[in-house]
Design a protein around this motif. Structure first.
Motif, short mmCIF file in Angstrom:
data_model
loop_
_atom_site.label_atom_id
_atom_site.label_comp_id
_atom_site.label_asym_id
_atom_site.label_seq_id
_atom_site.Cartn_x
_atom_site.Cartn_y
_atom_site.Cartn_z
N TYR A 32 0.76 -0.97 -0.86
CA TYR A 32 -0.39 -0.28 0.35
C TYR A 32 0.64 1.71 0.07
N LYS A 33 0.82 1.70 -0.93
CA LYS A 33 1.16 3.18 -1.20
C LYS A 33 0.46 4.06 -0.72
N THR A 34 0.61 5.35 -0.08
CA THR A 34 -0.02 6.59 0.12
C THR A 34 0.47 7.65 0.00
N GLY A 133 11.92 19.36 1.78
CA GLY A 133 12.05 18.10 1.01
C GLY A 133 11.26 16.92 1.03
N THR A 134 10.94 15.82 1.47
CA THR A 134 9.51 15.26 1.28
C THR A 134 11.10 13.62 2.51
N ALA A 135 9.63 13.47 3.72
CA ALA A 135 9.98 12.61 3.78
C ALA A 135 8.97 11.14 3.64
N TYR A 136 9.64 9.94 3.63
CA TYR A 136 8.66 8.91 3.59
C TYR A 136 9.25 7.63 4.93
N GLY A 137 7.96 6.78 5.64
CA GLY A 137 7.75 5.82 5.77
C GLY A 137 8.09 4.29 5.26
N ALA A 138 8.92 3.52 5.74
CA ALA A 138 8.56 2.91 5.50
C ALA A 138 8.14 1.54 6.18
N HIS A 139 7.41 0.52 6.29
CA HIS A 139 6.57 -0.12 7.49
C HIS A 139 6.54 -1.88 6.10
N VAL A 140 7.25 -2.82 7.25
CA VAL A 140 6.78 -3.98 6.78
C VAL A 140 6.47 -4.73 8.28
N TYR A 141 5.53 -6.02 8.06
CA TYR A 141 5.07 -6.70 9.28
C TYR A 141 4.98 -7.77 8.11
N LYS A 142 5.31 -9.01 8.55
CA LYS A 142 5.38 -10.25 8.74
C LYS A 142 5.86 -11.04 9.62
N SER A 143 4.13 -12.31 9.62
CA SER A 143 4.52 -13.29 10.47
C SER A 143 3.46 -14.66 9.68
N SER A 144 4.11 -16.12 10.59
CA SER A 144 3.30 -16.81 9.72
C SER A 144 1.53 -17.26 9.78
N GLY A 145 1.05 -17.32 9.51
CA GLY A 145 -0.71 -17.65 8.98
C GLY A 145 -0.77 -16.22 7.91
N MET A 146 -0.09 -15.40 8.02
CA MET A 146 -0.88 -13.54 7.65
C MET A 146 0.27 -13.68 6.28
N ASN A 147 -0.35 -12.78 4.80
CA ASN A 147 0.48 -12.37 3.93
C ASN A 147 1.09 -11.24 4.61
N THR A 148 2.93 -11.16 3.88
CA THR A 148 3.38 -9.95 4.45
C THR A 148 2.19 -8.62 3.91
N VAL A 149 2.55 -7.83 5.05
CA VAL A 149 2.06 -6.51 4.55
C VAL A 149 2.99 -5.06 4.65
N THR A 150 3.55 -4.44 2.99
CA THR A 150 4.11 -3.16 2.97
C THR A 150 3.70 -1.92 3.60
N HIS A 151 3.97 -1.30 3.60
CA HIS A 151 3.07 0.26 3.54
C HIS A 151 4.15 1.45 3.09
N GLU A 152 3.93 2.17 2.78
CA GLU A 152 4.65 3.43 2.33
C GLU A 152 4.02 4.13 2.80
N THR A 153 4.20 5.32 4.28
CA THR A 153 3.74 7.28 4.15
C THR A 153 4.91 8.12 3.31
N LYS A 154 3.91 9.31 3.24
CA LYS A 154 4.76 10.59 2.92
C LYS A 154 3.94 11.17 3.48
N LYS A 155 5.37 12.82 3.15
CA LYS A 155 4.85 13.64 4.25
C LYS A 155 5.59 14.67 3.65
N ALA A 156 5.62 15.58 2.77
CA ALA A 156 6.37 16.81 2.29
C ALA A 156 6.62 17.64 3.75
N LEU A 157 8.29 18.28 3.36
CA LEU A 157 8.66 19.12 4.88
C LEU A 157 8.31 20.25 3.98
#
Length: 157
Positions: A32-34, A133-157
């Protein structure tokens, strides 16, 4: 000529269906990118006690600091149970802060990676008085029994 085109299109359709089925059998990464600084995703999984659990993967990016002074980019990743709101430990969780200056040049990052945890967080200091500039956040969640979830968040400074 029309029959040849129909045969070719039918073959592509069959191959597309086969590849979709093969893809479904592997571990799927949900990305998910936002352009928003905050993002949450609900995931249904089966926990280690074989109980069905719905968890909420929450990704946040905050910026602190003044207009002239350097800015601190704070990135956090959290997992909670939807029914109780209590933290829920996953096999792997990470939060990464990245900073690009006003010219689009990557200037640095910081990361926090945790195993069997419900929270990860990191802080990156722009250490510059010209902190547009621009700040980005990269987030990763992994666990057995679930699909890997990755998020990217963004905010202009």
């Amino acid at each position: 000529m029309k029959k040849n085109i129909i045969k070719i299109l039918s073959g592509i359709l069959v191959l597309g269906t086969m590849s979709t089925n093969a893809f479904a059998a592997t571990d799927v990464v949900q990305s998910y990118k936002t352009t928003l600084p905050n993002l949450s995703t609900e995931i249904n999984l089966v926990d280690k006690e074989r109980a069905s659990v719905t968890v909420l993967c929450s990704s946040n990016l905050n910026v602190e600091g003044g207009i002239i002074a350097s800015k601190k980019i704070i990135v956090t990743s959290d997992v909670t149970r939807k029914d109780t709101g209590k933290s829920y430990k996953v096999d792997y969780i990470s939060a990464k802060a990245k900073y690009y200056n006003n010219s689009g040049v990557f200037t640095g990052s910081s990361i926090d990676e945790q195993e069997y945890a419900s929270h990860a967080g990191t802080l990156y200091d722009t250490t510059s008085s010209t902190s547009k500039g621009t700040a980005y956040g990269a987030h990763v969640y992994k666990s057995s029994g679930m699909n890997t979830v990755t998020h990217e968040t963004k905010k202009a400074l």
